[in-house]
Design a protein around this motif. Sequence first.
Motif, PDB file in Angstrom:
ATOM      1  N   TYR A 382      50.482  47.327 -29.885  1.00  0.00           N
ATOM      2  CA  TYR A 382      49.896  47.179 -28.287  1.00  0.00           C
ATOM      3  C   TYR A 382      49.764  45.617 -27.772  1.00  0.00           C
ATOM      4  CZ  TYR A 382      46.731  47.537 -24.612  1.00  0.00           C
ATOM      5  OH  TYR A 382      46.394  47.216 -23.922  1.00  0.00           O
ATOM      6  N   LEU A 383      50.160  44.758 -28.476  1.00  0.00           N
ATOM      7  CA  LEU A 383      50.213  43.484 -27.903  1.00  0.00           C
ATOM      8  C   LEU A 383      51.383  43.096 -27.547  1.00  0.00           C
ATOM      9  CD1 LEU A 383      47.259  41.661 -29.990  1.00  0.00           C
ATOM     10  CD2 LEU A 383      47.264  42.426 -27.728  1.00  0.00           C
ATOM     11  N   ARG A 384      52.018  43.731 -28.706  1.00  0.00           N
ATOM     12  CA  ARG A 384      53.202  43.187 -28.301  1.00  0.00           C
ATOM     13  C   ARG A 384      53.703  44.092 -27.626  1.00  0.00           C
ATOM     14  NH1 ARG A 384      54.644  44.432 -33.936  1.00  0.00           N
ATOM     15  NH2 ARG A 384      55.622  46.386 -33.003  1.00  0.00           N
ATOM     16  N   GLU A 385      53.752  45.219 -27.168  1.00  0.00           N
ATOM     17  CA  GLU A 385      54.589  45.827 -25.993  1.00  0.00           C
ATOM     18  C   GLU A 385      54.166  46.127 -24.799  1.00  0.00           C
ATOM     19  OE1 GLU A 385      56.308  49.690 -27.909  1.00  0.00           O
ATOM     20  OE2 GLU A 385      56.518  48.810 -30.393  1.00  0.00           O
ATOM     21  N   PHE A 386      52.649  46.006 -25.136  1.00  0.00           N
ATOM     22  CA  PHE A 386      51.859  46.351 -23.367  1.00  0.00           C
ATOM     23  C   PHE A 386      50.999  45.399 -22.831  1.00  0.00           C
ATOM     24  CE2 PHE A 386      52.604  50.939 -25.808  1.00  0.00           C
ATOM     25  CZ  PHE A 386      52.626  51.423 -24.546  1.00  0.00           C
ATOM     26  N   GLU A 387      51.191  45.262 -21.925  1.00  0.00           N
ATOM     27  CA  GLU A 387      49.862  44.096 -21.160  1.00  0.00           C
ATOM     28  C   GLU A 387      48.135  44.692 -21.346  1.00  0.00           C
ATOM     29  OE1 GLU A 387      49.226  42.013 -16.716  1.00  0.00           O
ATOM     30  OE2 GLU A 387      50.710  43.084 -17.092  1.00  0.00           O
ATOM     31  N   ALA A 388      47.475  43.901 -21.766  1.00  0.00           N
ATOM     32  CA  ALA A 388      46.760  43.676 -22.350  1.00  0.00           C
ATOM     33  C   ALA A 388      45.559  43.250 -20.418  1.00  0.00           C
ATOM     34  CB  ALA A 388      45.953  43.603 -22.835  1.00  0.00           C
ATOM     35  N   VAL A 389      45.092  44.083 -19.991  1.00  0.00           N
ATOM     36  CA  VAL A 389      44.249  44.260 -19.098  1.00  0.00           C
ATOM     37  C   VAL A 389      42.844  44.667 -19.578  1.00  0.00           C
ATOM     38  CG1 VAL A 389      43.978  45.211 -16.570  1.00  0.00           C
ATOM     39  CG2 VAL A 389      46.006  45.605 -17.561  1.00  0.00           C
ATOM     40  N   THR A 390      42.062  43.542 -18.879  1.00  0.00           N
ATOM     41  CA  THR A 390      40.588  43.688 -18.534  1.00  0.00           C
ATOM     42  C   THR A 390      39.847  44.320 -17.535  1.00  0.00           C
ATOM     43  OG1 THR A 390      41.191  41.513 -20.104  1.00  0.00           O
ATOM     44  CG2 THR A 390      38.480  42.449 -19.577  1.00  0.00           C
ATOM     45  N   PRO A 391      39.471  45.073 -17.846  1.00  0.00           N
ATOM     46  CA  PRO A 391      38.537  46.173 -16.710  1.00  0.00           C
ATOM     47  C   PRO A 391      37.577  44.920 -15.741  1.00  0.00           C
ATOM     48  CG  PRO A 391      37.291  46.686 -19.287  1.00  0.00           C
ATOM     49  CD  PRO A 391      38.414  45.799 -19.028  1.00  0.00           C
ATOM     50  N   GLU A 392      38.012  45.226 -14.355  1.00  0.00           N
ATOM     51  CA  GLU A 392      37.505  44.153 -13.659  1.00  0.00           C
ATOM     52  C   GLU A 392      36.023  44.716 -12.698  1.00  0.00           C
ATOM     53  OE1 GLU A 392      39.915  42.834 -10.815  1.00  0.00           O
ATOM     54  OE2 GLU A 392      40.766  42.047 -12.200  1.00  0.00           O
ATOM     55  N   HIS A 393      35.775  46.429 -13.803  1.00  0.00           N
ATOM     56  CA  HIS A 393      34.694  47.460 -12.486  1.00  0.00           C
ATOM     57  C   HIS A 393      33.610  46.763 -13.524  1.00  0.00           C
ATOM     58  CE1 HIS A 393      36.488  49.695 -15.322  1.00  0.00           C
ATOM     59  NE2 HIS A 393      35.421  50.808 -15.419  1.00  0.00           N
ATOM     60  N   ILE A 394      33.204  45.928 -14.961  1.00  0.00           N
ATOM     61  CA  ILE A 394      32.304  46.229 -15.603  1.00  0.00           C
ATOM     62  C   ILE A 394      32.222  45.051 -16.814  1.00  0.00           C
ATOM     63  CG2 ILE A 394      32.386  48.219 -16.311  1.00  0.00           C
ATOM     64  CD1 ILE A 394      34.129  47.698 -18.955  1.00  0.00           C
ATOM     65  N   ASP A 395      30.827  44.439 -17.042  1.00  0.00           N
ATOM     66  CA  ASP A 395      31.396  43.067 -16.814  1.00  0.00           C
ATOM     67  C   ASP A 395      31.262  43.257 -19.248  1.00  0.00           C
ATOM     68  OD1 ASP A 395      29.660  41.035 -17.442  1.00  0.00           O
ATOM     69  OD2 ASP A 395      27.331  41.049 -16.987  1.00  0.00           O
ATOM     70  N   VAL A 396      32.357  42.895 -19.118  1.00  0.00           N
ATOM     71  CA  VAL A 396      32.995  42.078 -20.185  1.00  0.00           C
ATOM     72  C   VAL A 396      33.096  41.512 -21.227  1.00  0.00           C
ATOM     73  CG1 VAL A 396      34.971  42.911 -21.622  1.00  0.00           C
ATOM     74  CG2 VAL A 396      34.824  44.169 -19.696  1.00  0.00           C
ATOM     75  N   ARG A 397      32.073  41.301 -22.045  1.00  0.00           N
ATOM     76  CA  ARG A 397      31.445  39.280 -23.123  1.00  0.00           C
ATOM     77  C   ARG A 397      31.969  39.829 -23.921  1.00  0.00           C
ATOM     78  NH1 ARG A 397      25.690  38.251 -20.795  1.00  0.00           N
ATOM     79  NH2 ARG A 397      25.616  39.562 -18.502  1.00  0.00           N
ATOM     80  N   PHE A 398      32.881  38.732 -24.498  1.00  0.00           N
ATOM     81  CA  PHE A 398      33.500  38.199 -25.940  1.00  0.00           C
ATOM     82  C   PHE A 398      32.332  37.684 -26.682  1.00  0.00           C
ATOM     83  CE2 PHE A 398      36.335  40.436 -23.915  1.00  0.00           C
ATOM     84  CZ  PHE A 398      36.768  41.194 -24.770  1.00  0.00           C
ATOM     85  N   TYR A 399      31.478  37.966 -27.918  1.00  0.00           N
ATOM     86  CA  TYR A 399      30.824  37.136 -29.067  1.00  0.00           C
ATOM     87  C   TYR A 399      31.339  35.907 -29.085  1.00  0.00           C
ATOM     88  CZ  TYR A 399      27.140  35.228 -32.335  1.00  0.00           C
ATOM     89  OH  TYR A 399      26.722  34.260 -33.103  1.00  0.00           O
ATOM     90  N   SER A 400      32.598  35.599 -29.551  1.00  0.00           N
ATOM     91  CA  SER A 400      33.137  34.415 -30.164  1.00  0.00           C
ATOM     92  C   SER A 400      33.900  33.715 -28.707  1.00  0.00           C
ATOM     93  CB  SER A 400      34.257  34.863 -30.708  1.00  0.00           C
ATOM     94  OG  SER A 400      36.053  35.251 -29.874  1.00  0.00           O
ATOM     95  N   GLY A 401      33.587  34.296 -27.695  1.00  0.00           N
ATOM     96  CA  GLY A 401      34.242  33.106 -26.565  1.00  0.00           C
ATOM     97  C   GLY A 401      35.603  33.673 -26.592  1.00  0.00           C
ATOM     98  N   THR A 402      36.704  33.947 -26.889  1.00  0.00           N
ATOM     99  CA  THR A 402      37.961  34.800 -26.593  1.00  0.00           C
ATOM    100  C   THR A 402      38.006  35.896 -26.998  1.00  0.00           C
ATOM    101  OG1 THR A 402      38.189  32.472 -27.630  1.00  0.00           O
ATOM    102  CG2 THR A 402      40.435  33.995 -27.655  1.00  0.00           C
ATOM    103  N   PRO A 403      38.635  36.100 -25.691  1.00  0.00           N
ATOM    104  CA  PRO A 403      38.431  37.361 -25.787  1.00  0.00           C
ATOM    105  C   PRO A 403      39.850  38.250 -26.354  1.00  0.00           C
ATOM    106  CG  PRO A 403      38.989  36.921 -23.493  1.00  0.00           C
ATOM    107  CD  PRO A 403      39.412  35.302 -24.373  1.00  0.00           C
ATOM    108  N   ASP A 404      38.895  39.704 -27.220  1.00  0.00           N
ATOM    109  CA  ASP A 404      39.955  40.270 -28.655  1.00  0.00           C
ATOM    110  C   ASP A 404      41.371  41.325 -27.697  1.00  0.00           C
ATOM    111  OD1 ASP A 404      41.045  41.513 -29.978  1.00  0.00           O
ATOM    112  OD2 ASP A 404      39.203  42.587 -31.543  1.00  0.00           O
ATOM    113  N   LEU A 405      42.120  40.830 -26.867  1.00  0.00           N
ATOM    114  CA  LEU A 405      42.877  42.012 -26.226  1.00  0.00           C
ATOM    115  C   LEU A 405      43.491  43.171 -26.854  1.00  0.00           C
ATOM    116  CD1 LEU A 405      45.074  39.276 -24.297  1.00  0.00           C
ATOM    117  CD2 LEU A 405      42.829  40.187 -24.051  1.00  0.00           C
ATOM    118  N   SER A 406      43.193  43.146 -28.033  1.00  0.00           N
ATOM    119  CA  SER A 406      43.521  44.647 -28.911  1.00  0.00           C
ATOM    120  C   SER A 406      42.805  45.035 -28.380  1.00  0.00           C
ATOM    121  CB  SER A 406      43.838  44.004 -30.805  1.00  0.00           C
ATOM    122  OG  SER A 406      43.243  43.892 -30.740  1.00  0.00           O
ATOM    123  N   GLU A 407      41.525  45.315 -27.685  1.00  0.00           N
ATOM    124  CA  GLU A 407      40.275  46.298 -27.495  1.00  0.00           C
ATOM    125  C   GLU A 407      40.484  46.921 -26.250  1.00  0.00           C
ATOM    126  OE1 GLU A 407      38.177  47.438 -29.802  1.00  0.00           O
ATOM    127  OE2 GLU A 407      39.847  47.220 -31.388  1.00  0.00           O
TER     128      GLU A 407
END
Length: 451
Positions: A382-407
Amino acid sequence: MNGHDLISAGFKPGKGFAQLLAVANDLEVAGYSPELIFEQLRLHVPVEPEPIVLRTNDIPFGDFLKDSVDPTNAYQVANYAQVVTHMDALMRVPTLKGGAIMPDACPSGSAIGTIPVGGVVAADNAIHPDMHSADVCCSMAITVFKRQDDPKKVLDVAQAITHFGPGKRAKSFVRQNKDLIQLIGTFADNSFLSGLEGKAEEHFMTQGDGNHFLYLGHLESTGQLAMVTHHGSRGLGAGLFKRGRQFAQKSLRGSRIPPHQAWIVADSKEGQDYWAALQKVRLWTKMNHFAIHNTVAQKIGNAVDQQFWNEHNFVFQRSDGLFYHGKGATPSFAGFSPDDSGLTLIPMNMAEPILICGHMNKPEALGFAPHGAGRNMSRTQYLREFEAVTPEHIDVRFYSGTPDLSEMPGAYKDAATVAAAVTRHGLGNVVDRVLPYGSIMGGEFRWKHRK
């Protein structure tokens, strides 16, 4: 009488052959005829057990994925082909009496005959550790709060008290939970749990990485604030799985069963101990979910209106005596657990509603429903072939501080398609939905980068 005489009569050279020959000669001296000698010798020959082998043909399984596949989408087609290949091989295991794949099914592992995520099998007198997965009792839990509250404030509080990924909680902190300490105190009497007490303490009130999350939203029906968590039994369950798998593989050594399909005989002493260990880990996981939920409720000063939960990586014994293994499959039959509320939770992805379903007990699905919206490809692909887009209409947070784009939501099957399949196939009765405000996920941890 000599050894050739015995071989001609069908006796095979090997361990005990010399002793058989000595008995034959004694009987010959006693006046026995060759026919009577051979008849007596056969009583002394140990019966060799038939080797345990796979069936030559598979048995049918319920397929609830096929009609959701877009034939023009190469990823969906490839995903479906892999899932069916694994299930065809899996259904040759001699203990299995039935199986099914859910609308969110996807492959899990490269060894042929590995149960897919979204797979269910029913086994006779057998518990297969690899068929309930290493993430023992991975599950969903929901708390519905009595009054409305500022969702951002609630998510801030949840982010401050929860813990994702590697690392531990201080033992002094978790030992304040007396029910936890009482449960852990029973581990020493179980060979599969003894020695895992430290894991049970250190990982309490922690959650996993990857697709595990804390999700906040509101009920579509009433508008009430609702919090949902998704995680399993952490290091405790992983330790139990490792021990169960090792025992299963050791007990079938010399058979022709692939290691990832090995089982523990359920009515053996070890099988009963493993079953008891699973139930204790289940209690730990439930306790873990609601310790997090109740701490949030206490911090925000909001009363709890309703709580329930359900497993989707577990083993359930039904009234027919069979052991139903769900790997990424949600039970949808009455009484699947002692605390069955009559409802189950089916999440999709961080940006989509979570389904709340009543039981339907579809026979062809072995009484199960999907556990969410599975993947059509690996994280790497997925990360190799697609652009990972974070949804903007919800409040998305990542505990580690670094987004996991595969999710990101684009990494998963279409949520609307999976939800429609649940209704179309009668796998669950959708009675409500949790509409999203936002989610906390683990994110990328340093150990992943090192790996």
